[in-house]
Design a protein around this motif. Structure first.
Motif, mmCIF file in Angstrom:
data_model
loop_
_atom_site.group_PDB
_atom_site.id
_atom_site.type_symbol
_atom_site.label_atom_id
_atom_site.label_comp_id
_atom_site.label_asym_id
_atom_site.label_seq_id
_atom_site.Cartn_x
_atom_site.Cartn_y
_atom_site.Cartn_z
ATOM 1 N N GLU A 114 -13.141 -1.651 -0.353
ATOM 2 C CA GLU A 114 -14.168 -0.673 0.019
ATOM 3 C C GLU A 114 -13.889 0.707 -0.577
ATOM 4 O OE1 GLU A 114 -16.399 -1.732 4.147
ATOM 5 O OE2 GLU A 114 -14.561 -0.575 4.320
ATOM 6 N N GLY A 115 -12.719 0.862 -1.171
ATOM 7 C CA GLY A 115 -12.377 2.150 -1.762
ATOM 8 C C GLY A 115 -11.640 3.088 -0.827
ATOM 9 N N ARG A 116 -11.101 2.555 0.261
ATOM 10 C CA ARG A 116 -10.339 3.386 1.205
ATOM 11 C C ARG A 116 -8.899 3.540 0.728
ATOM 12 N NH1 ARG A 116 -15.355 4.252 3.375
ATOM 13 N NH2 ARG A 116 -16.233 2.255 4.026
ATOM 14 N N ASP A 117 -8.257 4.612 1.143
ATOM 15 C CA ASP A 117 -6.830 4.814 0.882
ATOM 16 C C ASP A 117 -6.036 4.211 2.038
ATOM 17 O OD1 ASP A 117 -6.454 6.445 -1.606
ATOM 18 O OD2 ASP A 117 -7.881 7.725 -0.570
ATOM 19 N N VAL A 118 -5.300 3.163 1.733
ATOM 20 C CA VAL A 118 -4.503 2.452 2.731
ATOM 21 C C VAL A 118 -3.054 2.928 2.619
ATOM 22 C CG1 VAL A 118 -3.720 0.192 3.510
ATOM 23 C CG2 VAL A 118 -6.049 0.472 2.619
ATOM 24 N N MET A 119 -2.464 3.293 3.755
ATOM 25 C CA MET A 119 -1.116 3.856 3.759
ATOM 26 C C MET A 119 -0.264 3.209 4.843
ATOM 27 S SD MET A 119 -2.074 7.915 3.449
ATOM 28 C CE MET A 119 -3.218 8.504 2.208
ATOM 29 N N ILE A 120 1.037 3.354 4.713
ATOM 30 C CA ILE A 120 1.969 2.978 5.776
ATOM 31 C C ILE A 120 2.555 4.255 6.356
ATOM 32 C CG2 ILE A 120 4.189 1.879 6.316
ATOM 33 C CD1 ILE A 120 3.598 -0.137 4.075
ATOM 34 N N MET A 121 2.545 4.363 7.672
ATOM 35 C CA MET A 121 3.172 5.487 8.362
ATOM 36 C C MET A 121 3.970 4.916 9.527
ATOM 37 S SD MET A 121 1.500 8.862 10.153
ATOM 38 C CE MET A 121 1.551 8.205 11.826
ATOM 39 N N THR A 122 5.277 4.949 9.388
ATOM 40 C CA THR A 122 6.149 4.271 10.335
ATOM 41 C C THR A 122 7.354 5.129 10.684
ATOM 42 O OG1 THR A 122 7.578 2.307 10.603
ATOM 43 C CG2 THR A 122 7.273 3.136 8.364
ATOM 44 N N ASN A 123 7.896 4.910 11.863
ATOM 45 C CA ASN A 123 9.155 5.550 12.249
ATOM 46 C C ASN A 123 10.368 4.800 11.697
ATOM 47 O OD1 ASN A 123 7.635 7.364 13.692
ATOM 48 N ND2 ASN A 123 8.292 6.672 15.716
#
Length: 221
Positions: A102-111
């Motif tokens: 879809e053109g979204r920016d997918v990210m990982i944000m983890t502790n």
């Protein structure tokens, strides 16, 4: 039903318990270290954990002055167990690919400690899917504090412009939801059939039993 995605640009995913099915590795590794320090197992020790801190930062509550040494031992045990034990949750790859298409920016944000994430990630996913990856101790403060989201989106979106329409935080715990709410992003919870809710269920949070349910919602099914 999930809100319209016309303005959605950034989707931040938690790692442990969200994209990675690794709870058994964590439990096994923690229990082995506790045993080596002649301490009770996790079921008895978990009451010492501060829910606003990552497991990494909770080692001081578990091991006191031996925290650093115990954590290094935990890393050794965890790294050895990871290749044979870590798994992706069913449907997670499909959700990531759908959002990416879809053109979204997918990210990982983890502790999670990057030293562990860097081992697990390529075993489960193509790292190039993710626009950005931010791990524990890299932001000024980790989840559940909003600084983790602000740091992850640095240079991409000013914090004053973060909204439920353009940023989603997808996770499995109250820590993830609290972080999203405190930053004015949309909290989405997955794997609730496995992990349930920690302390509350909020109308401000979208809940899915698994990624297959989330994918159906994204498709409007």
């Amino acid at each position: 039903m999930l809100p319209a995605r016309a303005k959605l640009q950034y989707i931040l995913f938690d790692w442990d318990g969200t994209l990675a099915d690794n709870a058994e590795i964590v439990l096994q590794s923690v229990n082995q270290v506790l045993s080596e320090y002649n301490l009770p197992d996790w079921n008895q020790m978990k009451s010492r954990r501060d829910p606003k801190l990552s497991l990494w930062d909770n080692f001081a509550n578990l091991f006191g002055t031996n925290a650093n040494q115990a954590y290094e031992r935990y890393l050794q045990i965890y790294k050895k167990a990871t290749p044979a034990m870590v798994k992706a949750f069913p449907g997670a790859k499909e959700v990531l690919n759908f959002l990416k298409a879809e053109g979204r920016d997918v990210m990982i944000m983890t502790n999670k400690d990057r030293r562990l994430l860097d081992i697990e990630l390529p075993l489960l996913y193509d790292p190039s899917i993710f626009t950005r990856i931010v791990c524990g101790h890299e932001a000024p403060r980790d989840k559940p504090y909003p600084e983790h989201i602000f740091y992850t989106l640095r240079g991409l979106l000013p914090q004053i412009e973060i909204s439920r329409q353009n940023v989603w935080m997808v996770g499995d715990s109250d820590q993830d939801s609290d972080c999203a709410l405190s930053a004015n992003a949309l909290p989405v919870r997955v794997n609730q059939a496995l992990f349930g809710t920690d302390t509350y269920k909020s109308d401000d949070v979208f809940y899915f039993d698994n990624f297959s349910e989330m994918l159906k919602a994204l498709r409007g099914e």
